[in-house]
Enzyme design. Sequence first.
Site, PDB file in Angstrom:
ATOM      1  N   ASP A   1       0.990  -1.066  -0.100  1.00 15.31           N
ATOM      2  CA  ASP A   1       0.139  -0.014  -0.037  1.00 15.31           C
ATOM      3  C   ASP A   1       0.888   1.218   0.012  1.00 15.31           C
ATOM      4  O   ASP A   1       1.864   1.360   0.223  1.00 15.31           O
ATOM      5  CB  ASP A   1      -0.872  -0.099   1.378  1.00 15.31           C
ATOM      6  CG  ASP A   1      -0.247   0.178   2.659  1.00 15.31           C
ATOM      7  OD1 ASP A   1       0.846  -0.850   2.789  1.00 15.31           O
ATOM      8  OD2 ASP A   1      -0.655   0.943   3.433  1.00 15.31           O
TER       9      ASP A   1
ATOM     10  N   GLU B   1       0.373  -1.348   5.520  1.00 19.67           N
ATOM     11  CA  GLU B   1       1.404  -0.676   6.428  1.00 19.67           C
ATOM     12  C   GLU B   1       0.933   0.580   6.928  1.00 19.67           C
ATOM     13  O   GLU B   1       0.989   0.816   8.083  1.00 19.67           O
ATOM     14  CB  GLU B   1       2.813  -1.139   5.907  1.00 19.67           C
ATOM     15  CG  GLU B   1       3.858  -0.730   6.786  1.00 19.67           C
ATOM     16  CD  GLU B   1       4.314   0.659   6.826  1.00 19.67           C
ATOM     17  OE1 GLU B   1       5.138   0.922   7.769  1.00 19.67           O
ATOM     18  OE2 GLU B   1       3.532   1.664   6.141  1.00 19.67           O
TER      19      GLU B   1
HETATM   20 ZN   LIG Z   1       6.941   2.133   3.961  1.00 18.99          ZN
END
Ligand SMILES: [Zn+2]
Length: 413
Positions: A81, A176
């Site tokens: 992401d 994340e």
């Molecule tokens: Zn990162």
Amino acid sequence: MKQELIERLTRYAKIDTQSDPASNTCPSTEGQWTLANMLVEELKAIGMEEVTVDENGYVMATLPANTDKAVPTIGFLAHMDTATDFTGANVNPQIVESYDGGDILLNKDLHIILSPTDFPELSRYKGHTLITTDGTTLLGADNKAGIAEIMTAMEYLIKHPEIKHGKVRIAFTPDEEIGRGPHKFDVAAFGAKYAYTVDGGPLGELEYESFNAAQAKITFKGKNVHPGSAKGKMINSLKLAMEFHAHLPRNEAPEHTEGYEGFYHLLSCQGDVEQTTLHYIIRDFDRGKFAARKATIEEIAAKLQEKYGKERIHIEMSDQYYNMREKIEPVKEVVDIAYEAMTNLGIEPIIKPIRGGTDGSQLSYMGLPTPNIFTGGENFHGRYEYISVDNMAKAVNVIIEIVKLFEQKAATK
Ligand SMILES: [Zn+2]
């Protein structure tokens, strides 16, 4: 190797994989599935084995051992992401061949310039091939550069069977940037003794310390009365909130701290006379000081409760992640080998505490000690993000060297 890295990063960057904290699914956005499925096909194509993607979008694969030695299984991770701070849609990477050290015109129409006047560290990249944005989006080198580097390192090892290594596991993970990366990570299925997130910034970064982190939501309840007849009756929740904040040490805030200093950060303040909510994050490297900071929040609240009534102040505080150093220090070889890999390649390791968290902070507490190594990128999360392809190639070499060193240091069975 540089051409492969440019091709890979460019191809991954064009897929919009921005995560979304408002979503309850995992991955939080559909674009991450698009990238996950692309990576699965690519891993199979380069010859990786046990290529899987689970129902939560975690991609895993194996490079089988080609040695008889008892080498521990190690892993490399990168996240799919991109940050929520700036748009990741329609990313249009620009290639700057042998950078001349001057201004880079990112966008002619909007007159957006990446300049060494604003970013002096650009001068380090004279002569490098750089990948930049077109000035209207982020690049997503955080962390697609890490994915490109891991993929390229695995392909290299497959094509060079003369390099002996133990079993290597790799994983590409979702979400994340919204702090959920490890939440559904199957540590047992991954089956590595140690792992590295390839998610750092400039050349040489090697990180194994992160903040201890908590968040606090403090709600103040007021009593609204017509202001004309409020004397002795009105309680203005906005002012309770202001009084609360005034009790916190002024200088222990992000804008006044650096290095190993912790802070209280007021993220948002929303309210009216009737009700106000303050949202804080609390950060410290030291476990004792971290506990003391949380105690301070409780004490200030207790003081105000005494003054205005218990029902007027409500705290919800929870821990988010902890300093991974506690889990990594007992198995310091994981850091020492990365250090040695860099020095073997003539790269000066830069060890500094991360004033934030990585997926490794959570994974280390889930039983997988996971320090972080550089990708080569700069200015993550915004339009001025760029990366040196030369340093990406060095990151690939560090991955390969780490794999080699684990084999060299292992005992013969
Ligand atoms: Zn990162």
